[in-house]
Design an enzyme around this catalytic site. Structure first.
Site, PDB file in Angstrom:
ATOM      1  N   ASP A  91      50.194  30.079  50.297  1.00 27.76           N
ATOM      2  CA  ASP A  91      50.180  29.136  49.197  1.00 27.76           C
ATOM      3  C   ASP A  91      48.777  28.688  48.825  1.00 27.76           C
ATOM      4  O   ASP A  91      47.893  28.652  49.680  1.00 27.76           O
ATOM      5  CB  ASP A  91      50.932  27.909  49.724  1.00 27.76           C
ATOM      6  CG  ASP A  91      51.834  27.366  48.695  1.00 27.76           C
ATOM      7  OD1 ASP A  91      52.947  27.885  48.550  1.00 27.76           O
ATOM      8  OD2 ASP A  91      51.381  26.419  48.024  1.00 27.76           O
ATOM      9  N   THR A 137      48.841  29.754  28.428  1.00 28.53           N
ATOM     10  CA  THR A 137      50.082  30.018  27.671  1.00 28.53           C
ATOM     11  C   THR A 137      50.026  29.423  26.274  1.00 28.53           C
ATOM     12  O   THR A 137      49.358  28.399  26.055  1.00 28.53           O
ATOM     13  CB  THR A 137      51.278  29.394  28.422  1.00 28.53           C
ATOM     14  OG1 THR A 137      52.424  29.436  27.580  1.00 28.53           O
ATOM     15  CG2 THR A 137      51.026  27.948  28.778  1.00 28.53           C
ATOM     16  N   TYR A 183      55.370  22.019  31.616  1.00 30.86           N
ATOM     17  CA  TYR A 183      54.749  23.324  31.915  1.00 30.86           C
ATOM     18  C   TYR A 183      53.461  23.486  31.098  1.00 30.86           C
ATOM     19  O   TYR A 183      52.387  23.758  31.639  1.00 30.86           O
ATOM     20  CB  TYR A 183      55.743  24.450  31.616  1.00 30.86           C
ATOM     21  CG  TYR A 183      55.122  25.821  31.606  1.00 30.86           C
ATOM     22  CD1 TYR A 183      54.562  26.355  32.761  1.00 30.86           C
ATOM     23  CD2 TYR A 183      55.077  26.585  30.433  1.00 30.86           C
ATOM     24  CE1 TYR A 183      53.976  27.613  32.747  1.00 30.86           C
ATOM     25  CE2 TYR A 183      54.501  27.835  30.421  1.00 30.86           C
ATOM     26  CZ  TYR A 183      53.941  28.343  31.577  1.00 30.86           C
ATOM     27  OH  TYR A 183      53.356  29.575  31.566  1.00 30.86           O
ATOM     28  N   PHE A 243      51.216  34.804  24.483  1.00 30.87           N
ATOM     29  CA  PHE A 243      52.417  34.494  23.717  1.00 30.87           C
ATOM     30  C   PHE A 243      53.608  35.059  24.537  1.00 30.87           C
ATOM     31  O   PHE A 243      53.673  34.761  25.722  1.00 30.87           O
ATOM     32  CB  PHE A 243      52.237  34.948  22.259  1.00 30.87           C
ATOM     33  CG  PHE A 243      51.362  33.924  21.535  1.00 30.87           C
ATOM     34  CD1 PHE A 243      50.036  33.693  21.942  1.00 30.87           C
ATOM     35  CD2 PHE A 243      51.874  33.120  20.540  1.00 30.87           C
ATOM     36  CE1 PHE A 243      49.262  32.689  21.365  1.00 30.87           C
ATOM     37  CE2 PHE A 243      51.098  32.121  19.947  1.00 30.87           C
ATOM     38  CZ  PHE A 243      49.804  31.914  20.372  1.00 30.87           C
ATOM     39  N   ARG A 279      67.813  25.244  22.009  1.00 31.28           N
ATOM     40  CA  ARG A 279      67.292  24.897  23.337  1.00 31.28           C
ATOM     41  C   ARG A 279      66.191  23.855  23.138  1.00 31.28           C
ATOM     42  O   ARG A 279      65.308  24.050  22.305  1.00 31.28           O
ATOM     43  CB  ARG A 279      66.734  26.166  23.993  1.00 31.28           C
ATOM     44  CG  ARG A 279      66.401  26.010  25.445  1.00 31.28           C
ATOM     45  CD  ARG A 279      66.092  27.349  26.096  1.00 31.28           C
ATOM     46  NE  ARG A 279      64.908  27.982  25.534  1.00 31.28           N
ATOM     47  CZ  ARG A 279      64.415  29.155  25.950  1.00 31.28           C
ATOM     48  NH1 ARG A 279      65.030  29.814  26.915  1.00 31.28           N
ATOM     49  NH2 ARG A 279      63.331  29.658  25.411  1.00 31.28           N
TER      50      ARG A 279
HETATM   51  N1  UFG Z   1      66.517  32.820  23.366  1.00 28.59           N
HETATM   52  C1  UFG Z   1      67.840  32.867  22.988  1.00 28.59           C
HETATM   53  N2  UFG Z   1      68.767  33.139  23.948  1.00 28.59           N
HETATM   54  C2  UFG Z   1      68.443  33.353  25.254  1.00 28.59           C
HETATM   55  C3  UFG Z   1      67.068  33.312  25.635  1.00 28.59           C
HETATM   56  C4  UFG Z   1      66.138  33.038  24.664  1.00 28.59           C
HETATM   57  O1  UFG Z   1      68.180  32.665  21.822  1.00 28.59           O
HETATM   58  O2  UFG Z   1      69.346  33.576  26.066  1.00 28.59           O
HETATM   59  C5  UFG Z   1      65.486  32.551  22.342  1.00 28.59           C
HETATM   60  C6  UFG Z   1      64.677  31.310  22.621  1.00 28.59           C
HETATM   61  O3  UFG Z   1      65.317  30.170  22.092  1.00 28.59           O
HETATM   62  C7  UFG Z   1      63.367  31.650  21.926  1.00 28.59           C
HETATM   63  C8  UFG Z   1      63.263  33.164  22.052  1.00 28.59           C
HETATM   64  O4  UFG Z   1      64.577  33.613  22.358  1.00 28.59           O
HETATM   65  O5  UFG Z   1      63.451  31.331  20.577  1.00 28.59           O
HETATM   66  C9  UFG Z   1      62.344  33.599  23.176  1.00 28.59           C
HETATM   67  O6  UFG Z   1      62.713  32.913  24.349  1.00 28.59           O
HETATM   68  P1  UFG Z   1      62.081  33.214  25.783  1.00 28.59           P
HETATM   69  O7  UFG Z   1      62.762  32.308  26.755  1.00 28.59           O
HETATM   70  O8  UFG Z   1      62.117  34.671  26.035  1.00 28.59           O
HETATM   71  O9  UFG Z   1      60.560  32.829  25.607  1.00 28.59           O
HETATM   72  P2  UFG Z   1      59.904  31.437  25.128  1.00 28.59           P
HETATM   73  O10 UFG Z   1      59.362  31.684  23.755  1.00 28.59           O
HETATM   74  O11 UFG Z   1      60.813  30.294  25.256  1.00 28.59           O
HETATM   75  O12 UFG Z   1      58.806  31.196  26.235  1.00 28.59           O
HETATM   76  C10 UFG Z   1      57.818  32.136  26.564  1.00 28.59           C
HETATM   77  C11 UFG Z   1      57.478  31.995  28.048  1.00 28.59           C
HETATM   78  C12 UFG Z   1      56.917  30.647  28.325  1.00 28.59           C
HETATM   79  C13 UFG Z   1      55.752  30.379  27.419  1.00 28.59           C
HETATM   80  C14 UFG Z   1      56.129  30.614  25.978  1.00 28.59           C
HETATM   81  C15 UFG Z   1      54.913  30.513  25.132  1.00 28.59           C
HETATM   82  O13 UFG Z   1      58.637  32.203  28.814  1.00 28.59           O
HETATM   83  O14 UFG Z   1      56.490  30.592  29.661  1.00 28.59           O
HETATM   84  O15 UFG Z   1      56.689  31.901  25.810  1.00 28.59           O
HETATM   85  O16 UFG Z   1      55.162  30.997  23.874  1.00 28.59           O
HETATM   86  F1  UFG Z   1      55.367  29.108  27.558  1.00 28.59           F
END
Ligand code: UFG
Length: 332
Positions: free
Chosen positions: A50, A116, A140, A168, A281
């Site tokens: 760690d 991020t 985060y 991204f 979400r």
């Molecule tokens: N989404 C869905 N259904 C799902 C999962 C995701 O509709 O089951 C949507 C989310 O609402 C979002 C898009 O798909 O609009 C992408 O979601 P992700 O969870 O794949 O990625 P995020 O954009 O939420 O987050 C990612 C990283 C984070 C980082 C962020 C920065 O996981 O750690 O990008 O842009 F902070």
């Protein structure tokens, strides 16, 4: 000279370790395996432990002639960070504090930091440039921003030079299929959609279709994990050449909606992917697309796999070979 990679058994970390080794770099990995996988590591010397363990950091810095650190080790789930912010301050901010303190003590003065797009929150301007306001909407992003600031002040005070890379949406897998994305629980869109294609989930829940976008679903900028790996390699090189700190966005500059991602996955897999629309979400910005001209110009970074088809098809190849992740390989 050796590069220390913290969190090198995780998703982006392991792809970066693989890429560094392919470039002929010496690497040593530190990972506590809370999320990472030993199977994701290719013959790199490995320490299980760690960042809070300063004795272990002393041992690594004594044993290896480390001239740069690439720092991935962190907790990285947005939803979890809202439920348990102190875990994020402890693992991310305090963990990095120990790492930086040891780097300063051992005169290691180059670090590439895994930041991020979450530090921008819900950005005012699209595409998002590095000078956009940084107003995170979750712990985060707050902890990643706090670390960027810790690094800036440490440059001023101790001459610690850093490159913060603001990713991204990382996606895809090693094009040769050796390693890929394996999270538990999986929260990211592309692997979830591919799990539906594999018959492991019934459907995809689309988190809201009432956003101010063309089809109402959120738009993201997906970037191939190997292109991210290359950016880390270039960032280390630039630190060695210029000895200057910098911050870069890493994305392709092209946005895809959730529905477009599902359609692309259907094309690549040849499988119909059922979906249903559920609630938004919390904390999801409508659109996140990067302006990455600075990284292209200063790092000479040229993404090799910018198309969403390539990103999804590399991910699909890996998911087909490792349908339950690293633990469960298909019988041969
Ligand atoms: N989404 C869905 N259904 C799902 C999962 C995701 O509709 O089951 C949507 C989310 O609402 C979002 C898009 O798909 O609009 C992408 O979601 P992700 O969870 O794949 O990625 P995020 O954009 O939420 O987050 C990612 C990283 C984070 C980082 C962020 C920065 O996981 O750690 O990008 O842009 F902070």
């Amino acid at each position: 000279m050796t590069i220390l990679v913290t969190g090198g058994a995780g998703y982006i970390g392991s792809h970066t370790v693989l890429h560094l080794k392919e470039q002929g770099e010496e690497v040593v990995v530190l990972d506590n395996l809370s999320r990472g996988h030993l199977d994701a590591l290719f013959e790199a010397p490995f320490y299980e432990g760690d960042l809070h363990d300063e004795k272990l950091l002393d041992e690594i810095f004594h044993t290896y002639d480390i001239d740069a650190v690439i720092h991935f080790a962190a907790s990285s789930q947005v939803g979890e960070s809202v439920e348990d912010p102190l875990k994020y301050y402890e693992n991310n901010v305090i963990g990095t504090f120990h790492l930086i303190r040891k780097m300063v003590q051992h005169n290691v003065n180059r670090i590439v930091f895994s930041s991020t797009a979450a530090i921008y929150g819900d950005p005012e301007f699209i595409p998002v440039g590095e000078t956009n306001a940084t107003i995170p909407t979750n712990p985060y992003g707050e902890t990643k921003l706090a670390i960027e600031k810790m690094l800036q002040w440490s440059d001023q005070a101790y001459g610690l030079k850093s490159v913060s890379l603001r990713y991204f949406n990382a996606a895809g897998a090693d094009p040769q299929g050796r390693i890929g994305e394996d999270h538990d629980p999986e929260t990211h869109l592309i692997p979830i959609v591919l799990q539906v294609a594999l018959g492991q989930r019934e459907q995809v829940n689309i988190f809201g279709d009432d956003y101010p976008t063309e089809d109402g679903t959120c738009i993201r900028d997906y970037i191939h994990v190997m292109d991210l790996a290359e950016a880390h390699y270039l960032a280390v090189k630039k630190l060695k050449e210029t000895n200057e700190s910098a911050v870069y966005n890493l994305g392709n500059g092209q946005g895809f909606s959730v529905k477009q991602v599902i359609e692309t996955c259907e094309r690549v897999t040849g499988v119909f992917i059922p979906s249903t629309v559920s609630f938004r979400r919390t904390g999801d910005p409508a659109v996140l697309v990067a302006a990455s001209d600075k990284a292209r110009g200063e790092l000479k970074w040229i993404p090799q796999y910018p198309s969403l088809e390539a990103i999804v098809s590399h991910a699909w190849d890996w998911h087909k070979s490792y349908p339950y992740g690293f633990q469960t390989k298909l019988p041969t």
